[in-house]
Design a protein around this motif. Sequence first.
Motif, short mmCIF file in Angstrom:
data_model
loop_
_atom_site.label_atom_id
_atom_site.label_comp_id
_atom_site.label_asym_id
_atom_site.label_seq_id
_atom_site.Cartn_x
_atom_site.Cartn_y
_atom_site.Cartn_z
N PRO A 162 -7.07 -96.68 -2.65
CA PRO A 162 -7.39 -97.41 -1.42
C PRO A 162 -6.35 -97.25 -0.32
O PRO A 162 -6.70 -97.23 0.86
N HIS A 163 -5.08 -97.13 -0.68
CA HIS A 163 -4.03 -97.10 0.35
C HIS A 163 -3.78 -95.69 0.88
O HIS A 163 -3.09 -95.54 1.89
N THR A 164 -4.35 -94.67 0.25
CA THR A 164 -4.12 -93.30 0.72
C THR A 164 -5.40 -92.58 1.11
O THR A 164 -5.34 -91.56 1.81
N GLY A 165 -6.56 -93.06 0.67
CA GLY A 165 -7.76 -92.26 0.80
C GLY A 165 -7.75 -91.17 -0.25
O GLY A 165 -6.99 -91.20 -1.22
N THR A 166 -8.58 -90.18 -0.06
CA THR A 166 -8.70 -89.08 -1.02
C THR A 166 -7.83 -87.91 -0.61
O THR A 166 -7.81 -87.51 0.56
N VAL A 167 -7.08 -87.39 -1.56
CA VAL A 167 -6.32 -86.16 -1.34
C VAL A 167 -6.86 -85.10 -2.28
O VAL A 167 -7.43 -85.40 -3.33
N MET A 168 -6.66 -83.85 -1.90
CA MET A 168 -7.27 -82.75 -2.64
C MET A 168 -6.29 -81.58 -2.67
O MET A 168 -5.77 -81.17 -1.64
N LEU A 169 -6.01 -81.08 -3.86
CA LEU A 169 -5.11 -79.96 -4.03
C LEU A 169 -5.90 -78.75 -4.49
O LEU A 169 -6.57 -78.80 -5.53
N CYS A 170 -5.82 -77.66 -3.75
CA CYS A 170 -6.50 -76.41 -4.10
C CYS A 170 -5.48 -75.45 -4.70
O CYS A 170 -4.42 -75.21 -4.12
N THR A 171 -5.80 -74.89 -5.85
CA THR A 171 -4.92 -73.94 -6.50
C THR A 171 -5.75 -72.76 -7.03
O THR A 171 -6.93 -72.92 -7.33
N PRO A 172 -5.13 -71.59 -7.15
CA PRO A 172 -5.86 -70.46 -7.73
C PRO A 172 -6.36 -70.79 -9.13
O PRO A 172 -5.65 -71.39 -9.94
N ALA A 173 -7.60 -70.43 -9.41
CA ALA A 173 -8.23 -70.80 -10.68
C ALA A 173 -7.65 -69.98 -11.83
O ALA A 173 -7.56 -68.75 -11.75
#
Length: 818
Positions: A555-566
């Motif tokens: 709730p205090h940050t919202g959604t974060v998303m980390l993209c990395t090579p599969a």
Amino acid sequence: MPAIHAPARLAAREAAPALLRLHRALSRLSGVLTVMNSGAHPDDEQSGLLAWLRFGLGHRVVIACSTRGEGGQNALGPARGGLLGLIRTREMEEAARVLDCDVAWLGFGPNDPVHDFGFSKDGDATFARWGEARVVERLARAFRQYRPDVVIPTFLDVPGQHGHHRAMTRAALAAIAPAADPSADPGDDLPPWQVTHLYLPAWSGGGGTYDDTEPPPEATLTVTAGALDPATGTSYAEIGEWSRRRHATQGMGTWHDTPQREWRLHLAGGAPETRLAQSLPATLAELAPLCGPATADLAEAAAAITEAQAAFPAQGPIIARLADADRALERAQALLPPETAAAHGHRLTRKRREVGAALAEAAGLAPVASATILPKHGRSEISVTLHQPDPHQAQEARARLQVEGAPAGAEVALAGPATDCGSVIADDLALASQFRAGFDPLGGNGPVHVTLTARIAGRPVSIGIDPEPGPLPGPAAEITLRPSVLIRRRGDTGVLAAMIGGGAATITPPPGWQVTQQDARLSIIAPEDSPAGRVDLIPRIGGRQAVTVTRASHPHTGTVMLCTPAVLPVLTLDVNLPEGARIAYVGAGDSVGLWLKRIGLQVTILDQIAPDEDFARFTTVVAGVVAFGARPDLAAATERLHAFTQGGGHLVTLYQRPDQGWDAVRTPPLPLTVGTPSLRWRVTDPAAPVTILAPDHPLLAGPNRITAADFDGWDKERGLYFAAAHDPAYVELLAMSDAGEAPLTGSLVSAGVGAGRHTHTGLVLHHQLDRLVPGAFRLMANLVQAAPVIASEAKQPRPLTHNIGVAASPSAPRNDGG
């Protein structure tokens, strides 16, 4: 992407009512100094002091932070590494929003040399990883960009302090010269800037984690905050704690019955002062006499600002006097002599921007932006709507959508309660760097924002509007892998199964491996003679490596998303499992229980311990990292765990903090003190030599014979919060130390308790399992064996080998009872 959830929007507006925002905007106009507080991690800032400098004195405040905290702990969940770094980045931004201050980042995530690699004990060890020249150059660039008059490192560069903190303090001192040197090139075309006042803390950094061995310098200045903030009626220290509460992954935010009001500082190379940066003008009124032909206009601007502040909350008089102040500041800018402009012109530029923001607030021009981002043919289509439900007094209000890497959108007039700002097509935003260089409390952050222009009382105003936080869609090349890691025991000939979804990805197997793909189902067969170790299978889409995405939402940050090579790792382990072990795992955000399941052990993960749980159905109970502090149900079960142990069960406790739920007498079955400060009871070198003190002890002899090789390839550190003292029944099994220090023997201890056993370890096994370190799996398999097996084996005659040359750690006598 849907707009922000309605409750979140309502909560945000409730937390920042219009009158509070207006008071805050007016309070910005009082001071003309810029103060930079430097530290190494999100949460290092001196929040109470910064609240006073910003809200009490009206100065601009900047937090310079070298890392994203990706090597730290996480009290909220299992996110570690880069994903934790993104969460803590957002926490820092939200903490800065409470303090209305800027953030200048020097490091850009785990793939950047300047990252949080874990604990270090001195600045040299930190700079060996970061690069001293690199950090000094980046900080010098920040000095030129933000032009601070005052720099305050949070910590001292003294033994006993965190090496990251020591390095940042050393860098702050070293960066002053290149920032001011016209011939130096810190990687930008910004004009030189001279920091005139660097203050060191005149307080000790000792406590539960650190242990400064040298006294702080004498104070040359005591900063004393006013009693209460007039806008909220609370202390500035409490506002600081409001900010610190945003660092929720670190458990920050504390109530103090007696709020701090004084901060003692030492001016490096300077004499005693009665106020901060005493030799510099602190207000527009003090600056005016130094500006030659611009003096009269600056004095007029200062008087108009004072009258606007006094008129609060009457919007009409505030707008009129702020418009007068802006006109006077504009005239003053045109009249500044070149030398004066070089020293002070930025103060006038900043003040005009702040006046514009205050004009917008006074006029009721404060729209909320919501963004919709949709994938489109490998790119992103971004559209933004401005919501202005309240009437405003601005004229010619127009909005323009700004998207990084794309031409600006068309300018549209602000009309009605909702204005469609149009859409822009840009490169795949999901793959853009989320470790951005800074945060500006006046807006205009991130890859998507809106520039809003208007005229208020005849004055031009331009403000940045950041969209409400919301999730980005995944990149076009995103796939999912379930499970994300495949684990097999050496000699297994069975088929490994995995699911691959989200894209038309294919895997080309390495020599000797078989990979069969049917729709989303993968079947993998390793060669019969496949040795222990890791093999990475690479999914590709159209010849390019695919991308996996990990997300976290709070709730205090919202959604974060980390993209990395599969990558689909296949880890082959040379590991034997204890027979008959039935394991209960009580975790608090780590993944140890899941890893134990993955290697084939019978594990029940107890997300909630029932009040009548006696643990009799288990042979072993494992308490996860800091679980006694994070799990009230575990703490409530302490007496039942003691009974379980006395009755023949095996209690295993991973590292615990002495300040978070661990009582040396009441928590363990037998007295065991966890060392504090932790700096004295940890080994930070992951390659530090390990001496096995009791190689034939059942926990080290089987089912896997533990040798020095099991400590190869460790990451980050060996461990922390080692046992400092304990009941004589505990046997110390390992010894280790950082270079030049006395060996510590409390990293792994075990004692017979009645018919059962308690084993305690400060080794960071949870991190090594996440990093797929083979030795960690072998050691954990040993530690979770049933106590009756240990008891029976312990009765067999065996030589307990001790390294006679290994001294006990400070204040921790060697105890070798059974």
